[in-house]
Design an enzyme around this catalytic site. Structure first.
Site, PDB file in Angstrom:
ATOM      1  N   ALA A   1       3.608  -0.232  -2.237  1.00 12.98           N
ATOM      2  CA  ALA A   1       3.360  -0.724  -3.586  1.00 12.98           C
ATOM      3  C   ALA A   1       4.581  -0.536  -4.473  1.00 12.98           C
ATOM      4  O   ALA A   1       4.914  -1.410  -5.286  1.00 12.98           O
ATOM      5  CB  ALA A   1       2.152  -0.012  -4.192  1.00 12.98           C
TER       6      ALA A   1
ATOM      7  N   HIS B   1       0.837  -1.197   0.000  1.00 11.34           N
ATOM      8  CA  HIS B   1       0.000   0.000   0.000  1.00 11.34           C
ATOM      9  C   HIS B   1       0.871   1.246   0.000  1.00 11.34           C
ATOM     10  O   HIS B   1       1.834   1.345   0.777  1.00 11.34           O
ATOM     11  CB  HIS B   1      -0.925   0.035   1.213  1.00 11.34           C
ATOM     12  CG  HIS B   1      -1.832   1.227   1.220  1.00 11.34           C
ATOM     13  ND1 HIS B   1      -2.861   1.379   0.313  1.00 11.34           N
ATOM     14  CD2 HIS B   1      -1.840   2.353   1.980  1.00 11.34           C
ATOM     15  CE1 HIS B   1      -3.471   2.527   0.524  1.00 11.34           C
ATOM     16  NE2 HIS B   1      -2.870   3.144   1.527  1.00 11.34           N
ATOM     17  N   SER B   2       0.549   2.202  -0.874  1.00  9.29           N
ATOM     18  CA  SER B   2       1.248   3.479  -0.966  1.00  9.29           C
ATOM     19  C   SER B   2       2.738   3.235  -1.251  1.00  9.29           C
ATOM     20  O   SER B   2       3.062   2.566  -2.238  1.00  9.29           O
ATOM     21  CB  SER B   2       1.018   4.288   0.314  1.00  9.29           C
ATOM     22  OG  SER B   2       1.366   5.638   0.132  1.00  9.29           O
ATOM     23  N   MET B   3       3.642   3.730  -0.427  1.00  9.49           N
ATOM     24  CA  MET B   3       5.060   3.456  -0.642  1.00  9.49           C
ATOM     25  C   MET B   3       5.316   1.964  -0.779  1.00  9.49           C
ATOM     26  O   MET B   3       6.163   1.522  -1.563  1.00  9.49           O
ATOM     27  CB  MET B   3       5.900   4.014   0.507  1.00  9.49           C
ATOM     28  CG  MET B   3       7.397   3.741   0.357  1.00  9.49           C
ATOM     29  SD  MET B   3       8.407   4.273   1.774  1.00  9.49           S
ATOM     30  CE  MET B   3       8.081   2.927   2.925  1.00  9.49           C
TER      31      MET B   3
ATOM     32  N   SER C   1      -1.633  -0.989  -4.252  1.00 11.42           N
ATOM     33  CA  SER C   1      -2.739  -0.304  -3.590  1.00 11.42           C
ATOM     34  C   SER C   1      -2.354   1.136  -3.244  1.00 11.42           C
ATOM     35  O   SER C   1      -1.289   1.381  -2.653  1.00 11.42           O
ATOM     36  CB  SER C   1      -3.111  -1.070  -2.311  1.00 11.42           C
ATOM     37  OG  SER C   1      -4.015  -0.350  -1.514  1.00 11.42           O
TER      38      SER C   1
END
Length: 248
Positions: A93, A89-91, A116
């Site tokens: 990903a 998720h975020s970083m 994500s």
């Protein structure tokens, strides 16, 4: 098998496959405790713990994505005796993408990469949150609603977590995609309709980074839609793994 980089909250030694989870900037492995609980014992969940937080608080931070990806890959090759699915998720990903590239270069093709809350690696924005002072960084955290309110209101805890957050923001904001072969694994982009850090076009651009099937799912909410839609996100993961394992 023990490692400073990997947490197994619900070890599932009999599972046929593993899910590797990569936290967001400032996040820790415990963010994925609910995911581990939800999919165990059918899937063995490996949650990545970056240095500089929780039980790794006093280890030096790593503030660049390629180094993080190199070190995590070296750990994951020991867990690749069973098919791996990557979720970030975020970083996380972006790190998961770079780890997938490294795994594939070694001959291990993941069952899939879930990207994500993050734009495609080739899509760049000139963000500089890591250069803000502490107050500015805290304002950004409040804007994204990714940190519990009690943490933001507790100065002592804030002072403990801000260095890791700043290091992570530096890592992701200074990351530059290096062109290379697309992935051979499917990519599933999960995004939200009101995420200030990712628009739908930037999320769809993940399709350019794989020769395998790509799909996108758009949720309602902001940057941390995964928490509000936890059951649906877990459903996406488990359905993909089940289908991929059936095709093997």
């Amino acid at each position: 098998m023990s490692s400073g980089w990997i947490r197994r909250f619900h070890p599932a030694p009999e599972a046929d496959t593993r899910l590797v989870c990569f936290p967001h900037a400032g996040g820790s492995a415990t963010f994925y405790f609910p995911v581990s609980r939800a999919v165990s014992p059918g899937v063995d969940v490996l949650a990545v713990q970056y240095p500089g937080r929780q039980d790794r608080m006093y280890e030096p931070h790593v503030d660049d994505i390629p180094t993080l990806a190199d070190r995590i890959t070296e750990e994951l090759v020991h867990w690749a005796d069973r098919p791996l699915t990557l979720f970030g998720h975020s970083m996380g990903a972006t790190i998961a993408f770079e780890v997938a590239r490294r795994l594939e270069a070694r001959g291990t093709v993941p069952l899939g990469l879930f990207a994500s809350g993050r734009r495609a690696p080739s899509r760049h924005r000139g963000e500089q949150v890591h250069l803000l002072d502490d107050d500015g960084l805290i304002r950004e955290l409040r804007r994204l609603s990714g940190t519990d309110a009690e943490v933001l209101d507790d100065e002592a805890i804030l002072r403990m977590v801000l260095p890791a957050m700043r290091s992570d923001y530096r890592a992701v904001e200074t990351y530059r995609y290096e062109p290379g072969p697309p992935l051979n694994c499917p990519v599933i982009a999960l995004t939200a309709d009101d995420d200030p850090l990712v628009d739908v076009a930037e999320a769809r651009a993940w399709a350019q980074h794989t020769v395998a099937p790509f799909r996108i799912r758009i949720f309602t909410g902001g940057h941390f839609f995964v928490s509000a839609h936890a059951e649906s996100v877990v459903g996406e993961i488990t359905r993909h793994i089940e289908a991929a394992m059936t095709r093997r």
